[in-house]
Design a protein around this motif. Structure first.
Motif, PDB file in Angstrom:
ATOM      1  N   SER A 115      40.254  38.744  43.348  1.00 17.00           N
ATOM      2  CA  SER A 115      39.885  37.539  42.595  1.00 17.00           C
ATOM      3  C   SER A 115      38.366  37.399  42.574  1.00 17.00           C
ATOM      4  O   SER A 115      37.829  36.326  42.785  1.00 17.00           O
ATOM      5  CB  SER A 115      40.529  36.287  43.213  1.00 17.00           C
ATOM      6  OG  SER A 115      40.121  36.100  44.553  1.00 17.00           O
ATOM      7  N   ASN A 116      37.685  38.503  42.311  1.00 18.83           N
ATOM      8  CA  ASN A 116      36.218  38.505  42.311  1.00 18.83           C
ATOM      9  C   ASN A 116      35.669  38.428  40.888  1.00 18.83           C
ATOM     10  O   ASN A 116      34.988  39.320  40.410  1.00 18.83           O
ATOM     11  CB  ASN A 116      35.680  39.751  43.026  1.00 18.83           C
ATOM     12  CG  ASN A 116      36.217  41.049  42.457  1.00 18.83           C
ATOM     13  OD1 ASN A 116      37.153  41.045  41.660  1.00 18.83           O
ATOM     14  ND2 ASN A 116      35.630  42.161  42.850  1.00 18.83           N
ATOM     15  N   TYR A 117      35.979  37.310  40.217  1.00 21.93           N
ATOM     16  CA  TYR A 117      35.523  37.087  38.848  1.00 21.93           C
ATOM     17  C   TYR A 117      34.360  36.097  38.837  1.00 21.93           C
ATOM     18  O   TYR A 117      34.025  35.468  39.852  1.00 21.93           O
ATOM     19  CB  TYR A 117      36.674  36.585  37.982  1.00 21.93           C
ATOM     20  CG  TYR A 117      37.624  37.684  37.554  1.00 21.93           C
ATOM     21  CD1 TYR A 117      37.629  38.162  36.259  1.00 21.93           C
ATOM     22  CD2 TYR A 117      38.513  38.259  38.465  1.00 21.93           C
ATOM     23  CE1 TYR A 117      38.507  39.178  35.868  1.00 21.93           C
ATOM     24  CE2 TYR A 117      39.370  39.265  38.090  1.00 21.93           C
ATOM     25  CZ  TYR A 117      39.359  39.725  36.789  1.00 21.93           C
ATOM     26  OH  TYR A 117      40.217  40.733  36.408  1.00 21.93           O
ATOM     27  N   ASN A 123      38.080  32.269  34.148  1.00 16.98           N
ATOM     28  CA  ASN A 123      38.822  33.317  34.852  1.00 16.98           C
ATOM     29  C   ASN A 123      38.940  33.091  36.355  1.00 16.98           C
ATOM     30  O   ASN A 123      40.015  33.241  36.932  1.00 16.98           O
ATOM     31  CB  ASN A 123      38.158  34.676  34.621  1.00 16.98           C
ATOM     32  CG  ASN A 123      38.520  35.301  33.295  1.00 16.98           C
ATOM     33  OD1 ASN A 123      39.609  35.075  32.770  1.00 16.98           O
ATOM     34  ND2 ASN A 123      37.618  36.081  32.724  1.00 16.98           N
ATOM     35  N   GLN A 124      37.824  32.784  37.028  1.00 20.03           N
ATOM     36  CA  GLN A 124      37.794  32.793  38.484  1.00 20.03           C
ATOM     37  C   GLN A 124      38.844  31.890  39.144  1.00 20.03           C
ATOM     38  O   GLN A 124      39.574  32.347  40.032  1.00 20.03           O
ATOM     39  CB  GLN A 124      36.387  32.446  38.982  1.00 20.03           C
ATOM     40  CG  GLN A 124      36.249  32.378  40.499  1.00 20.03           C
ATOM     41  CD  GLN A 124      36.700  33.642  41.208  1.00 20.03           C
ATOM     42  OE1 GLN A 124      36.538  34.745  40.690  1.00 20.03           O
ATOM     43  NE2 GLN A 124      37.285  33.495  42.376  1.00 20.03           N
ATOM     44  N   TYR A 166      42.379  33.624  38.812  1.00 26.02           N
ATOM     45  CA  TYR A 166      42.630  34.790  39.658  1.00 26.02           C
ATOM     46  C   TYR A 166      42.654  34.422  41.134  1.00 26.02           C
ATOM     47  O   TYR A 166      43.340  35.074  41.933  1.00 26.02           O
ATOM     48  CB  TYR A 166      41.607  35.883  39.359  1.00 26.02           C
ATOM     49  CG  TYR A 166      41.901  36.597  38.057  1.00 26.02           C
ATOM     50  CD1 TYR A 166      42.842  37.620  38.002  1.00 26.02           C
ATOM     51  CD2 TYR A 166      41.275  36.240  36.878  1.00 26.02           C
ATOM     52  CE1 TYR A 166      43.149  38.252  36.818  1.00 26.02           C
ATOM     53  CE2 TYR A 166      41.572  36.870  35.676  1.00 26.02           C
ATOM     54  CZ  TYR A 166      42.513  37.877  35.658  1.00 26.02           C
ATOM     55  OH  TYR A 166      42.824  38.500  34.466  1.00 26.02           O
ATOM     56  N   GLU A 167      41.930  33.371  41.514  1.00 22.18           N
ATOM     57  CA  GLU A 167      42.025  32.899  42.897  1.00 22.18           C
ATOM     58  C   GLU A 167      43.386  32.255  43.148  1.00 22.18           C
ATOM     59  O   GLU A 167      43.972  32.417  44.232  1.00 22.18           O
ATOM     60  CB  GLU A 167      40.897  31.926  43.202  1.00 22.18           C
ATOM     61  CG  GLU A 167      40.951  31.308  44.591  1.00 22.18           C
ATOM     62  CD  GLU A 167      41.059  32.334  45.718  1.00 22.18           C
ATOM     63  OE1 GLU A 167      41.575  31.969  46.785  1.00 22.18           O
ATOM     64  OE2 GLU A 167      40.638  33.502  45.536  1.00 22.18           O
ATOM     65  N   ARG A 195      27.845  36.364  40.806  1.00 21.80           N
ATOM     66  CA  ARG A 195      29.307  36.415  40.844  1.00 21.80           C
ATOM     67  C   ARG A 195      29.819  35.963  42.207  1.00 21.80           C
ATOM     68  O   ARG A 195      30.812  35.231  42.306  1.00 21.80           O
ATOM     69  CB  ARG A 195      29.804  37.835  40.564  1.00 21.80           C
ATOM     70  CG  ARG A 195      31.320  37.901  40.426  1.00 21.80           C
ATOM     71  CD  ARG A 195      31.890  39.290  40.571  1.00 21.80           C
ATOM     72  NE  ARG A 195      31.525  40.190  39.500  1.00 21.80           N
ATOM     73  CZ  ARG A 195      32.080  41.387  39.312  1.00 21.80           C
ATOM     74  NH1 ARG A 195      33.045  41.796  40.130  1.00 21.80           N
ATOM     75  NH2 ARG A 195      31.677  42.177  38.342  1.00 21.80           N
ATOM     76  N   MET A 212      32.507  33.010  43.180  1.00 26.17           N
ATOM     77  CA  MET A 212      33.664  33.236  44.032  1.00 26.17           C
ATOM     78  C   MET A 212      33.697  32.240  45.193  1.00 26.17           C
ATOM     79  O   MET A 212      34.756  31.725  45.556  1.00 26.17           O
ATOM     80  CB  MET A 212      33.649  34.670  44.568  1.00 26.17           C
ATOM     81  CG  MET A 212      33.842  35.735  43.505  1.00 26.17           C
ATOM     82  SD  MET A 212      33.331  37.378  44.065  1.00 26.17           S
ATOM     83  CE  MET A 212      34.428  37.643  45.457  1.00 26.17           C
ATOM     84  N   SER A 231      35.070  28.784  44.260  1.00 25.90           N
ATOM     85  CA  SER A 231      36.539  28.680  44.142  1.00 25.90           C
ATOM     86  C   SER A 231      37.249  29.035  45.446  1.00 25.90           C
ATOM     87  O   SER A 231      38.467  29.215  45.462  1.00 25.90           O
ATOM     88  CB  SER A 231      37.042  29.590  43.017  1.00 25.90           C
ATOM     89  OG  SER A 231      36.942  30.949  43.400  1.00 25.90           O
ATOM     90  N   GLU A 267      33.882  38.065  30.038  1.00 25.80           N
ATOM     91  CA  GLU A 267      33.562  38.357  31.437  1.00 25.80           C
ATOM     92  C   GLU A 267      32.555  39.491  31.581  1.00 25.80           C
ATOM     93  O   GLU A 267      31.689  39.451  32.451  1.00 25.80           O
ATOM     94  CB  GLU A 267      34.848  38.688  32.199  1.00 25.80           C
ATOM     95  CG  GLU A 267      34.684  38.866  33.691  1.00 25.80           C
ATOM     96  CD  GLU A 267      34.513  37.543  34.432  1.00 25.80           C
ATOM     97  OE1 GLU A 267      33.827  37.529  35.460  1.00 25.80           O
ATOM     98  OE2 GLU A 267      35.087  36.523  33.985  1.00 25.80           O
TER      99      GLU A 267
END
Length: 416
Positions: free
Chosen positions: A81-83, A88-89, A92-93, A133, A137, A140, A406
């Protein structure tokens, strides 16, 4: 049947006679409340959460082949989850949090292994971008760690740190990332959905949609007509072909992504490593094989096979990153069919046809998004409103100018 250590010991002592199939193989009913087209990870996860979380009972999943025959069994198993971008972030987290509890939730060994991922840094500008980035991360609660060259040398001394063109200057690490067994994930969701009454219909290809007065009424399939109040399409690289049967043209191109595995080696690579000066990523499986991949084939295709120029390009990236890979023998390769969207981010949305919903455009992010994608799609199908982490994945964002770019390469699907 509930899996447990006690069950394994009991079956070992009684000749393994008590194991039963993971899911039924039912005949399709004449009609369902919700039909999901696509028996991959995303479709099965959606059915699972529809039944478990949202209490929906009359559900079917249609798969044109067998469960696990598509992209679900044709990927490199990476979860992360490294967006960067806010669209997005958080999503994905959310997926990573679901990954961390997946085996307990489904009572199935999906071999989730949070061994970390390291994105390598090769320039000062790249360090600045990765620091940004990492901050996203941290916001979040995904966690991030900026590594120096010296720290990396202690962790992964076998890399080519002094490459004349691409010297390694550091890296961005997410310790909670890692890998999961792709087919184990699919089997776990299929079993969990079946236990809650979902009909999983294999060898059932959709050949058409029945649409009247702007509303979908059901599906024509290779096993006859199946009525449905709602239809959710989640078929990855076949999205354009399936939705064309409903008269829709999508902002998607289909490309092949190849992946490879080497012979078994002693444990060497601690987690997942990505080459920051080219597209190459590698991890090591539990059997010892190096699992790696790179860029997609540059041309559009609906075939699950690749070509030699991409093989050469991927291996060149591996050799530039760690020359020792040249001594390993390549055992096999495979190709997955990717639905590449115009901005590299997914689509989870209702269509203009009443009762027809779409989950597509996953590009490289399909496997890692499986739990959150299924949950968000189930939320949309059950409530007709997007999940809070998927509000940016509207299909009309390309018309409205709200793209989620992204990688910052514009509307070129072959580059995302």
């Amino acid at each position: 049947m509930k899996f447990s250590g006690f069950k394994v010991v009991k079956e070992a002592l009684t000749g393994h006679k008590g194991w039963t199939p993971l899911w039924r193989n039912p005949e399709p009913k004449p009609a369902y409340d919700i039909v999901i087209v696509g028996g991959g990870g995303h479709g099965l996860a959606a059915a699972y959460y529809l039944a478990k979380t949202f209490g929906k009972l009359n559900i079917a999943v249609l798969e044109k082949g067998w469960i696990g025959s598509g992209n679900a069994g044709r990927n490199t198993t990476i979860i992360r989850s490294n967006y960067l971008l806010p669209g997005n972030q958080p999503f994905y987290e959310f997926s990573m949090k679901l990954w961390e509890n997946l085996e307990q939730d489904t009572n199935f060994n999906s071999m989730v292994s949070q061994r970390s991922i390291i994105n390598l840094i090769h320039s000062d500008g790249q360090r600045d971008a990765f620091r940004r980035r990492g901050n996203a991360m941290m916001i979040s609660d995904a966690g991030a760690r900026l590594l120096s060259r010296e720290q990396l040398k202690d962790m992964v001394p076998f890399l080519n740190f002094d490459n004349a063109r691409f010297p390694i200057k550091g890296g961005l690490m997410q310790t909670r990332a890692g890998t999961a067994r792709h087919d184990g994930v699919v089997w776990g969701y299929a079993r969990g959905a079946d236990m809650r009454g979902v009909d999983i219909i294999q060898n059932c290809e959709v050949t058409g949609f029945k649409i009247e007065d702007g509303r979908v009424l059901g599906l024509e399939t290779s096993r006859g007509f199946i009525g449905a109040k709602k239809v959710g399409v989640s078929v990855a690289g076949s999205s354009s072909r399936v939705m064309a049967k409903a008269g829709m043209r999508l902002p998607i191109e289909s490309h092949v992504l190849q992946a490879f595995v080497s012979e078994g080696l002693k444990p060497t690579i601690p987690g997942v490593i990505t080459f920051g000066a080219g597209h190459f990523y590698v991890s090591q499986s539990d059997k010892g094989g190096l699992v790696f991949g790179g860029d997609i084939d540059g041309y559009n295709s609906y075939a699950q096979r690749g070509n030699l120029p991409v093989v050469e390009d991927v291996v060149e990236g591996g050799m530039a990153l760690m020359p020792m890979i040249g001594r390993a023998r390549l055992l096999r390769g495979w190709g997955g069919l990717l639905d590449m969207s115009m901005d590299g981010s997914p689509i989870i949305d209702k269509t203009h046809i009443d009762g027809l919903y779409l989950n597509a455009g996953w590009c490289y992010g399909g496997f890692k998004a499986t739990p959150a994608s299924g949950y968000a799609f189930a939320h949309l199908l059950a409530t007709d409103t997007p999940h809070e982490t998927a509000t940016a994945f509207r299909m009309d964002r390309f018309n409205r100018g709200y793209v989620i770019d992204e990688k910052g390469v514009g509307a070129q699907p072959n580059l995302h």
